[in-house]
Design a protein around this motif. Structure first.
Motif, short mmCIF file in Angstrom:
data_model
loop_
_atom_site.label_atom_id
_atom_site.label_comp_id
_atom_site.label_asym_id
_atom_site.label_seq_id
_atom_site.Cartn_x
_atom_site.Cartn_y
_atom_site.Cartn_z
N LEU A 158 -18.15 39.48 -51.88
CA LEU A 158 -17.93 38.08 -51.52
C LEU A 158 -17.98 37.10 -52.68
O LEU A 158 -18.73 37.28 -53.64
CB LEU A 158 -18.99 37.63 -50.49
CG LEU A 158 -19.08 38.42 -49.19
CD1 LEU A 158 -20.08 37.75 -48.27
CD2 LEU A 158 -17.73 38.52 -48.51
N PHE A 159 -17.21 36.04 -52.55
CA PHE A 159 -17.30 34.90 -53.46
C PHE A 159 -18.35 33.94 -52.89
O PHE A 159 -18.67 33.97 -51.70
CB PHE A 159 -15.95 34.19 -53.56
CG PHE A 159 -14.91 34.99 -54.29
CD1 PHE A 159 -14.88 35.00 -55.68
CD2 PHE A 159 -13.96 35.73 -53.61
CE1 PHE A 159 -13.92 35.73 -56.37
CE2 PHE A 159 -13.00 36.46 -54.30
CZ PHE A 159 -12.98 36.46 -55.68
N LYS A 160 -18.82 33.05 -53.77
CA LYS A 160 -19.94 32.17 -53.38
C LYS A 160 -19.66 31.36 -52.10
O LYS A 160 -20.52 31.26 -51.23
CB LYS A 160 -20.22 31.20 -54.54
CG LYS A 160 -21.48 30.38 -54.39
CD LYS A 160 -22.67 31.18 -54.82
CE LYS A 160 -23.94 30.39 -54.78
NZ LYS A 160 -25.05 31.16 -55.35
N ASP A 161 -18.46 30.79 -52.00
CA ASP A 161 -18.22 29.98 -50.80
C ASP A 161 -18.19 30.85 -49.55
O ASP A 161 -18.52 30.40 -48.46
CB ASP A 161 -16.96 29.12 -50.95
CG ASP A 161 -15.74 29.95 -51.24
OD1 ASP A 161 -15.88 31.07 -51.77
OD2 ASP A 161 -14.63 29.49 -50.93
N GLU A 162 -17.82 32.12 -49.71
CA GLU A 162 -17.83 33.03 -48.56
C GLU A 162 -19.28 33.37 -48.18
O GLU A 162 -19.59 33.54 -47.00
CB GLU A 162 -17.05 34.30 -48.89
CG GLU A 162 -15.56 34.03 -49.07
CD GLU A 162 -14.77 35.25 -49.55
OE1 GLU A 162 -13.61 35.38 -49.16
OE2 GLU A 162 -15.31 36.06 -50.34
#
Ligand code: XMP
Length: 515
Positions: free
Chosen positions: A369-373
């Motif tokens: 995952l990316f941070k916003d996810e």
């Protein structure tokens, strides 16, 4: 359980490009995975891709040793989209011709195209695109036609629709190509047939099933810091295996005001997670007494954390897994400008080296995952906004913001000033516009007048920055009234501070933290 669509694989030919493209695909709610440019066709086939995107990169196809894909990627029977360098690879490998452009094309260009193509339908013509390349395609490979052009680049977009191979010379992933997302949309949803099944609800279901399978009836330990990543990791694993998870939260005395109470309230009272709260404040402050050097502070805090954590883990008996909130950008294999693959893995200083030492397996459920996810997943798991939107906070905590020697009294002073700053930012509804806001206490005394009395107290420096990845940052432009209010409140309400500064250093040359 709703299935997640097969991935779009982004072959990464240059650090940063791949990441941004993978982000764009995820914004379209399709699943994307970054692979190193030299992944073999066999490896790629095993990942069952819905499509492949070859990223841009700084190299030239003519350079010796420049990164090249397995030529069989074009024969996998899945659609391929080339971007910039990725497109030149089509021409180079499929026997077109690539040459050095007389003029390097760099910057904004006017792009015109045949409006009825699968790749470019729905885009205006002309439309603005962002070019950045030295080489250009001189002859198209067999079976390809030009479907779009700029003034300097007759083959700015190319296609072999029969084989589902497409390429653009410009960068659709950057903001300077305002209609770039439509190209990704046409490719991902249209040409590759991906649906919009990548969301945090499906991810959470998939992940819970995987964690259950991996953990079975064994036990998991998680170091909880109260930050977003470890909180989401704990909440997700708890959903999967409930009481088999134990979290250890170490109060090192370097936390912000109200933090230990908040973490205990959320995880113990709301989530009913097994939470071991360790009050190690005295141990940390004793170890830090007399240390003013930043690196020595960091090392002392880091190694003591490991000791304390290990002791607590030992008391809990044998645990099989150590959970860690590693995110995708930390694990992505990237390539350096010289063409050699380099693995960038940020070692989480807090638990570095622990799993081997304690004979535990790592469990890293957020590594895709990316941070916003991660934030979106936190919401899906029911974590409060206060945790989900939290600014980053460094492992060594207020230790690196209490500049100079650390004492309990100075930390208390700093905690009060920091709380006022954050409270005013939240009241002004600016918290989410800012990457990170913090107060530092400087070991500098200045003369002031408070009431009718002369004062001689320390200085508080406020810092707030905008950033996307903490690699670079700019100072945040507050309305002056807010700074005035914060300054007044700190000087009036916090003992031992009589002067407030606002830090207007960007990164570089400054770093975000003072130490
Ligand atoms: P600097 O100060 O290097 O910080 O510009 C960049 C980002 O990293 C955070 N930071 C840390 N995070 N452990 C962490 O988990 C650390 O030791 C550490 N040091 C800095 C910092 O708050 C900023 O977001």
């Amino acid at each position: 359980m709703q299935g997640i669509c097969n991935p779009i694989i982004v072959l990464d030919f240059g650090a940063q490009y791949g990441k941004l493209i993978a982000r764009r695909v995820r914004e379209l709610r399709a699943y994307s995975v970054i692979a190193p440019y030299n992944a073999s066709a066999k490896q790629l086939r095993e990942m069952s891709p819905a499509g492949i995107i070859m990223s841009g990169g700084p190299a030239s196809v003519h350079q010796e040793g420049s990164p090249k894909p397995d030529p069989q990627v074009f024969n996998l029977g899945v659609p391929v989209l080339g971007i910039c360098y990725g497109t030149q690879l089509f021409a180079h490998i499929l026997r077109g011709k690539v040459s050095r452009a007389e003029r390097r094309e760099y910057g904004i260009a006017r792009f015109e195209h045949d409006q009825n193509t699968d790749l470019l339908k729905g885009l205006g013509s002309p439309t603005q695109v962002w070019m950045s390349h030295g080489d250009h395609i001189e002859e198209l490979p067999e079976g390809f036609t030009a479907i779009g052009r700029t003034e300097n680049c007759p083959y700015a977009a190319i296609a072999n629709a029969k084989r589902n191979l497409y390429g653009v010379q410009f960068h659709p992933e950057v903001v300077h190509t305002p209609e770039g997302m439509k190209i990704f949309q046409n490719f991902v949803h249209g040409i590759c047939g991906c649906d919009e099944s990548w969301d945090m609800e499906s991810f959470s279901e998939k992940s819970v099933a995987e964690i259950r399978e991996q953990v079975g009836n064994r036990k998991v330990l998680c170091a909880l810091s109260g930050g977003v990543d470890s909180s989401v990791t704990a909440a997700l694993i708890h959903r999967a295996v409930g009481d088999q998870l134990t979290c250890v939260f170490v109060n090192n005395g370097l936390l912000r005001k109200g933090e230990p109470e908040m973490v205990r309230h959320v995880f113990r009272d709301n989530f009913h997670i097994n939470l071991v709260y360790v009050d190690a404040e005295k141990r940390f402050l004793d170890a830090l007494a007399d240390i003013a050097d930043p690196e020595q502070k960091r090392k002392t805090i880091g190694s003591l954390f490991i000791d304390v954590f290990e002791e607590e883990a030992h008391n809990l008996g044998h645990l099989d897994f150590l959970a860690q909130g590693t995110l995708y950008p930390d694990v992505i294999e990237s390539v350096s400008a010289t063409g050699g693959p380099s693995v960038t893995i940020k070692s989480h200083h807090n638990v570095g080296g622990l799993p081997e030492k304690m004979n535990m397996q790592l469990l890293e459920p957020l590594r895709e995952l990316f941070k916003d996810e991660v934030r979106a997943l936190g919401r899906e798991l029911g974590l409060p906004e206060e945790i989900v939107t939290r600014h980053p906070f460094p492992g060594p905590g207020l230790g690196v913001r209490c500049v100079g020697k650390i004492t309990r009294e100075r930390l208390d002073t700093l905690r009060e000033a920091d709380a006022i700053f954050i409270e005013e930012i939240r009241k002004a509804a600016l918290y989410d516009d800012i990457w990170q806001a913090l107060a530092c206490l400087l070991p500098v005394k200045s003369v002031g007048v408070q009431g009718d009395e002369r004062s001689y107290e320390e200085v508080c420096s406020l810092r707030a920055v905008t950033s996307t990845d903490a690699m670079t940052a700019d100072w945040y432009r507050f309305p002056p009234e807010l700074l005035q209010r914060v300054s007044n409140r700190i000087c009036n309400e916090v003992a031992h501070i009589n002067r407030v500064l606002y830090d207007i250093t960007s990164k570089p040359p400054g770093t975000i933290e003072w130490e």
